[in-house]
Design an enzyme around this catalytic site. Structure first.
Site, PDB file in Angstrom:
ATOM      1  CG  HIS A  72      -1.993  -0.717   0.974  1.00 26.06           C
ATOM      2  ND1 HIS A  72      -3.043  -0.763   1.758  1.00 26.06           N
ATOM      3  CD2 HIS A  72      -2.309  -1.914   0.194  1.00 26.06           C
ATOM      4  CE1 HIS A  72      -4.186  -1.585   1.325  1.00 26.06           C
ATOM      5  NE2 HIS A  72      -3.765  -2.437   0.345  1.00 26.06           N
ATOM      6  CE1 TYR A 200      -5.053   3.601   9.036  1.00 24.85           C
ATOM      7  CE2 TYR A 200      -5.870   3.133  11.544  1.00 24.85           C
ATOM      8  CZ  TYR A 200      -5.045   2.736  10.393  1.00 24.85           C
ATOM      9  OH  TYR A 200      -3.988   1.753  10.411  1.00 24.85           O
ATOM     10  N   PRO A 292      -4.204  -0.125  19.008  1.00 24.22           N
ATOM     11  CG  PRO A 292      -6.102  -1.530  18.422  1.00 24.22           C
ATOM     12  CD  PRO A 292      -5.253  -0.620  19.356  1.00 24.22           C
ATOM     13  CE  LYS A 296       4.303   2.998  13.575  1.00 25.80           C
ATOM     14  NZ  LYS A 296       4.213   2.493  12.258  1.00 25.80           N
ATOM     15  CE1 TYR A 384      -1.239   3.364   9.714  1.00 26.92           C
ATOM     16  CE2 TYR A 384      -0.200   2.740   7.562  1.00 26.92           C
ATOM     17  CZ  TYR A 384      -1.142   2.600   8.695  1.00 26.92           C
ATOM     18  OH  TYR A 384      -1.865   1.650   8.436  1.00 26.92           O
TER      19      TYR A 384
END
Ligand code: RFL
Ligand code: PHB
Length: 389
Positions: A72, A200, A292, A296, A384
């Protein structure tokens, strides 16, 4: 029994450490409390930092990930119906690998079997002894028989509820904790993902996440009160609530189906310092927990394994013990960066029971900052996709 490094816990941290050490000619024995089927039944993480994917390759356990994992280049944050695109490739030239923890664990077991590594499942009553000496040992029960494992070092990779961390005396151990007033209800379903990248979602009804495992398998989460139980949520109720929280066009086009798995996980941030005591070294969830939201947990387990495996290889090979002496310091520096990132993503994206109008104003401002400024997106993308080791 005798070995060089005794590894407590056969989750991703323990298996990856064992695999890297064995490849470097260092003998290990893994003691796992559960059966292999039980460990492989746990549905957890889905996003691997590039550094984690690279470690799996180095361990000789990356072939299926490279064939089946999904690369991704970005993800979306949504605020109501507005989508904000995070383009990782453009912001920081990095990507992530979407590949489930269950598959990572399966591949690590296969790699361990292929090199004939020793993993004892259903090892009970594990206790650590003489960690302050040059000759520590581990006692446990296996097949109803008491056993003893002598070793040079012990790696505590036994997760948040394991015994290793508790072995560090209270007078030495410091614990830092933040508990969030909600959990995530997760559902796995045999349906195509709602979108090509993860979403998200910050919504007035609460957080939601649309993730995936493969082109035909989806993973979704919604924020729920801690008092909810999975049985309280029918599949219909889950899909209805999820759709209300995702942007309308995504919700309209998404496919739903029966859930394969449904569970609730509480959210917490936790750090244990130091991560090392005498000849004991903690790795992964045994030493720290992140909510979550930043993806990580598994990646931090891999980062600890990076520091510990290279330190043990330096100690056994050239005889350089300095990296081992620095293990806690090196690992914790990266742990606290991931703590901060996971906390800030959690604060940004959830609706808190006691949230004031001021708190909400700050969330809106931060989402607008991400939508407007490349510098803000770059920082998120760097965290990220994974900070350097
Ligand atoms: P694990 O996986 O808990 O493995 C520890 C192992 O030790 C065994 N054990 C013992 N063995 C012997 N004796 C004892 N006394 C023992 N006590 C325990 C256990 O049976 C187990 O097999 O820890 P490890 O290896 O440190 O790995 C950590 C990860 O599992 C965890 O951080 C992630 O799953 C967190 N996480 C995520 N991480 C990510 O990087 N990306 C994600 O997208 C992500 N999503 C998630 C997550 C965790 C979640 N939940 C359920 C907590 C999503 C969720 C919902
Ligand atoms: C998952 O797919 O399980 C997943 C993905 C991203 C997260 C957490 C969980 O931040």
């Amino acid at each position: 029994m005798k070995t060089q490094v005794a590894i407590i816990g056969g989750g991703p941290a323990g298996l990856l450490l064992s695999q890297l050490l064995n490849k470097a000619g260092i003998a290990t024995v893994v003691l796992e409390r559960r059966s292999r089927d039980y460990v492989l039944g746990r549905i957890r993480a889905g996003v691997l930092e590039w550094g984690t994917a690279q470690m799996l390759r180095e361990a000789g356990a990356g072939a299926r990930m490279d064939a089946e994992g999904l690369i991704h280049d970005g993800c979306y944050l949504s605020s109501g119906d507005t989508l904000i695109h995070m383009n990782f490739a453009e912001s920081c030239g990095r990507q992530v690998m979407v590949y489930g923890q269950t598959e990572v664990t399966r591949d690590l077991y296969a790699a361990q079997d292929a090199i004939g590594a020793t993993i004892l499942h259903e090892a009970e009553d594990v206790a650590l002894h003489d960690l302050g000496s040059e000759a520590p040992y581990v006692t446990f029960t296996h097949g109803g028989e008491p056993r003893r494992l002598d070793c040079d070092y012990v790696a505590g990779c036994d997760g948040f509820h394991g015994v290793s961390r508790q072995t560090i005396p209270d007078t030495v151990r410091r614990e830092f904790e933040k508990v969030y007033p909600f959990g995530w209800l997760g559902v796995l379903s045999q349906t195509p993902p709602a979108a090509e990248e993860l979403i998200y979602a910050n919504h007035e009804r609460g957080f939601a996440l649309a993730s995936m495992r493969s082109p035909t398998l989806s993973r979704y989460y919604i924020q729920v009160p801690l008092s909810d139980r999975p049985e309280d949520w029918s599949d219909e109720a889950f899909w209805e609530e999820l759709k209300r929280r995702l942007p309308a066009d995504v919700a309209q086009s998404m496919r739903t189906g029966p859930s394969i798995e449904k569970s609730i996980a509480p959210l917490r941030s936790f750090v244990c310092e130091p991560m090392q005591w005498g000849r004991l070294f903690l790795c992964g969830d045994a030493a720290h927990i992140v909510p979550p939201t930043g993806a990580k947990g598994l990646n931090l387990a891999a980062s600890d394994v990076h520091y510990l495996s290279s330190a043990l290889i330096a100690a056994y090979g050239p005889g350089d013990r300095a990296p081992l002496a620095r293990y806690s310091q090196d690992a914790l520096a990266r742990v606290w960066q991931a703590m901060r990132f996971s906390w800030s993503m959690t604060m940004l994206l959830h609706r808190f029971p006691e949230q004031s109008a001021f708190d909400r104003g700050v969330q809106v401002a931060q989402l607008e900052e991400l939508a407007k400024y490349p510098a803000a997106r770059k920082l998120l993308a760097q965290n990220y996709t994974g900070l350097p080791f």
